[in-house]
Design a protein around this motif. Structure first.
Motif, PDB file in Angstrom:
ATOM      1  N   GLU A   1       0.834  -1.212   0.000  1.00  0.00           N
ATOM      2  CA  GLU A   1       0.000   0.000   0.000  1.00  0.00           C
ATOM      3  C   GLU A   1       0.868   1.262   0.000  1.00  0.00           C
ATOM      4  O   GLU A   1       0.578   2.219  -0.722  1.00  0.00           O
ATOM      5  CB  GLU A   1      -0.926   0.009   1.226  1.00  0.00           C
ATOM      6  N   GLN A   2       1.906   1.258   0.807  1.00  0.00           N
ATOM      7  CA  GLN A   2       2.787   2.433   0.862  1.00  0.00           C
ATOM      8  C   GLN A   2       3.474   2.661  -0.497  1.00  0.00           C
ATOM      9  O   GLN A   2       3.569   3.808  -0.954  1.00  0.00           O
ATOM     10  CB  GLN A   2       3.848   2.265   1.954  1.00  0.00           C
TER      11      GLN A   2
ATOM     12  N   ASN B   1       2.279   1.755  -3.412  1.00  0.00           N
ATOM     13  CA  ASN B   1       1.244   2.208  -4.342  1.00  0.00           C
ATOM     14  C   ASN B   1       0.904   3.676  -4.114  1.00  0.00           C
ATOM     15  O   ASN B   1       0.465   4.356  -5.046  1.00  0.00           O
ATOM     16  CB  ASN B   1      -0.019   1.358  -4.216  1.00  0.00           C
ATOM     17  N   ASN B   2       1.076   4.176  -2.905  1.00  0.00           N
ATOM     18  CA  ASN B   2       0.810   5.587  -2.597  1.00  0.00           C
ATOM     19  C   ASN B   2       1.988   6.494  -2.971  1.00  0.00           C
ATOM     20  O   ASN B   2       1.939   7.687  -2.703  1.00  0.00           O
ATOM     21  CB  ASN B   2       0.464   5.759  -1.115  1.00  0.00           C
ATOM     22  N   GLY B   3       3.037   5.948  -3.562  1.00  0.00           N
ATOM     23  CA  GLY B   3       4.155   6.753  -4.046  1.00  0.00           C
ATOM     24  C   GLY B   3       5.338   6.853  -3.107  1.00  0.00           C
ATOM     25  O   GLY B   3       6.272   7.601  -3.372  1.00  0.00           O
TER      26      GLY B   3
END
Length: 173
Positions: A51-52, A54-56
């Motif tokens: 998730e981190q 994917n959040n950039g």
């Protein structure tokens, strides 16, 4: 779960999961063959990493629960002294190289000069020898005084030889 099953669950490749484990220094269990085995907690941790990302968030900036957050900034070192030391060494090497080149050029010039001097001496010796030979030749070809000539020293006038044609040669006229 094994690495392949976790990779399918997260939608990434197996090598990506392995890279996350290695670069984030996650402690995962391994089976007897050395393959990773993931528990539910490990899978939850990898989902957070995913998730981190994917959040950039960059991989080196990913925060893992229970671990101290890594900071990727390193203080630059002041290497001015070592830089100056390297420059001084390069200057020393360059000056030694120039001195060596000058020595080689000087040696070559001296060597060529001695060769030229030897050749000049040889030319002078050959000129003297040529002059001696020319003097001998001049004395040998000098005309003899006519009062001291012997009969066989005098040149006889040659008789003119008539050419015979083919008929006279055949018939002997």
């Amino acid at each position: 779960m094994n690495t392949g099953a976790v990779a399918k669950l997260l939608g990434v490749s197996q090598s990506t999961v392995q890279r996350w484990v290695k670069q984030l220094q996650l402690e995962m269990e391994r089976n007897e063959l050395g393959h990773y085995t993931f528990s539910k907690e490990d899978i939850h941790l990898l989902k957070q990493v995913h998730e981190q990302l994917n959040n950039g968030v960059l991989l080196q900036d990913v925060h893992v629960e229970g671990r101290k957050k890594r900071t990727g900034i390193a203080a630059p070192q002041n290497d001015r002294a070592s830089f100056n030391k390297i420059l001084a060494r390069m200057d020393d090497i360059e000056s030694r190289l120039n001195a060596k080149a000058d020595d080689v050029a000087s040696y070559q010039l001296l060597h060529h000069r001695s060769e030229i001097e030897e050749l000049q001496a040889e030319v002078l010796r050959l000129n003297e020898r040529i002059q001696q030979l020319e003097k001998k030749h001049a004395h040998a070809t000098a005309p003899l005084p006519s009062d001291n000539l012997l009969i066989f020293d005098q040149e006889k006038p040659r008789k003119r030889v008539r050419k015979k044609n083919i008929l006279t040669m055949l018939f002997g006229f």
